[in-house]
Design a protein around this motif. Structure first.
Motif, short mmCIF file in Angstrom:
data_model
loop_
_atom_site.label_atom_id
_atom_site.label_comp_id
_atom_site.label_asym_id
_atom_site.label_seq_id
_atom_site.Cartn_x
_atom_site.Cartn_y
_atom_site.Cartn_z
N VAL A 12 36.55 47.48 49.56
CA VAL A 12 35.38 47.42 48.69
C VAL A 12 34.25 46.79 49.47
N LEU A 13 33.08 47.46 49.46
CA LEU A 13 31.90 46.89 50.12
C LEU A 13 31.36 45.74 49.31
N ASP A 14 30.93 44.70 49.99
CA ASP A 14 30.26 43.64 49.25
C ASP A 14 28.82 44.09 48.99
N VAL A 15 28.10 43.38 48.16
CA VAL A 15 26.75 43.77 47.75
C VAL A 15 25.81 43.94 48.94
N ALA A 16 25.84 43.04 49.90
CA ALA A 16 24.96 43.12 51.06
C ALA A 16 25.23 44.39 51.86
N GLU A 17 26.50 44.73 52.06
CA GLU A 17 26.84 45.95 52.79
C GLU A 17 26.40 47.19 52.02
N ALA A 18 26.58 47.17 50.71
CA ALA A 18 26.21 48.32 49.88
C ALA A 18 24.71 48.57 49.92
N VAL A 19 23.93 47.52 49.90
CA VAL A 19 22.47 47.66 49.94
C VAL A 19 22.02 48.16 51.31
N ALA A 45 23.65 50.07 53.44
CA ALA A 45 24.08 51.43 53.73
C ALA A 45 23.27 52.42 52.92
N ALA A 46 22.57 53.34 53.59
CA ALA A 46 21.83 54.39 52.89
C ALA A 46 22.82 55.42 52.38
N PRO A 47 22.77 55.75 51.10
CA PRO A 47 23.76 56.69 50.56
C PRO A 47 23.54 58.11 51.05
N GLU A 48 24.61 58.79 51.29
CA GLU A 48 24.56 60.21 51.61
C GLU A 48 24.19 60.97 50.34
#
Length: 172
Positions: free
Chosen positions: A4-11, A13-16
């Motif tokens: 599971v990505l943490d919030v900082a990683e999720a923000v 990463a630009a979504p495909e």
């Protein structure tokens, strides 16, 4: 390795586009047929679920259309458009207006609304709008309309979720 990505990683990463479309599909929407008259006075319509309320005072709604859509020029030129919020019983019309070709208006009971924009009978709601603004938003064009006339009926709306039509169930 799955994690599971943490919030900082999720923000960061630009979504495909495919992943974004899948995640957006988890948000249940209503289904509409948006209509107008083109510059030659021909009826134009398409299925859209990108409809939403914007303001009560003044009464404004919005919807968006892909800038690559063959219907874009008609909606760009139209002074009025109509949002026909489909009822569960109108799923076949939704499919008809989502598919290319065919005389889309050959089915359903249509009448001319404000500015000639086609109004569909039997809808859960109808919003007849004067075009207020058109704005670019990425690969879409946003249309903001001032609601000048509306109607609603106590029927269940057609829903769309995760790429499929759905029906409204009772909440217990």
């Amino acid at each position: 390795m799955n994690r599971v990505l943490d919030v900082a990683e999720a923000v960061a990463a630009a979504p495909e586009p495919r992943a974004l479309r899948s995640a957006l599909g988890r948000f249940t929407t209503g289904v509409t047929i948006v209509t107008c008259l083109d510059a030659a006075g021909q009826r134009v319509g398409l299925t859209a679920n990108s409809f939403g309320s914007l303001s009560l005072e003044p009464p404004l709604v919005l919807w968006s259309l892909r800038r690559a859509s063959p219907s874009l020029a008609a909606f760009e030129a139209a002074a009025h458009f109509c949002i026909n919020v489909l009822a569960e019983s109108q799923v076949d019309l939704s499919r008809r207006f989502a598919a290319p070709g065919s005389d889309r208006f050959a089915e359903g009971h249509w009448s001319a609304g404000l500015g000639g924009a086609p109004v569909l009978a039997g809808c859960a709601a109808v919003f007849e709008c004067r075009t207020e603004q058109r704005l670019d938003g990425g690969d879409h064009r946003l249309f903001i309309g001032r609601v000048e006339r509306l109607a609603d009926m106590a029927v269940a709306p057609l829903l769309f979720h995760s790429g499929h039509y759905r029906m409204l169930g009772e909440v217990l």
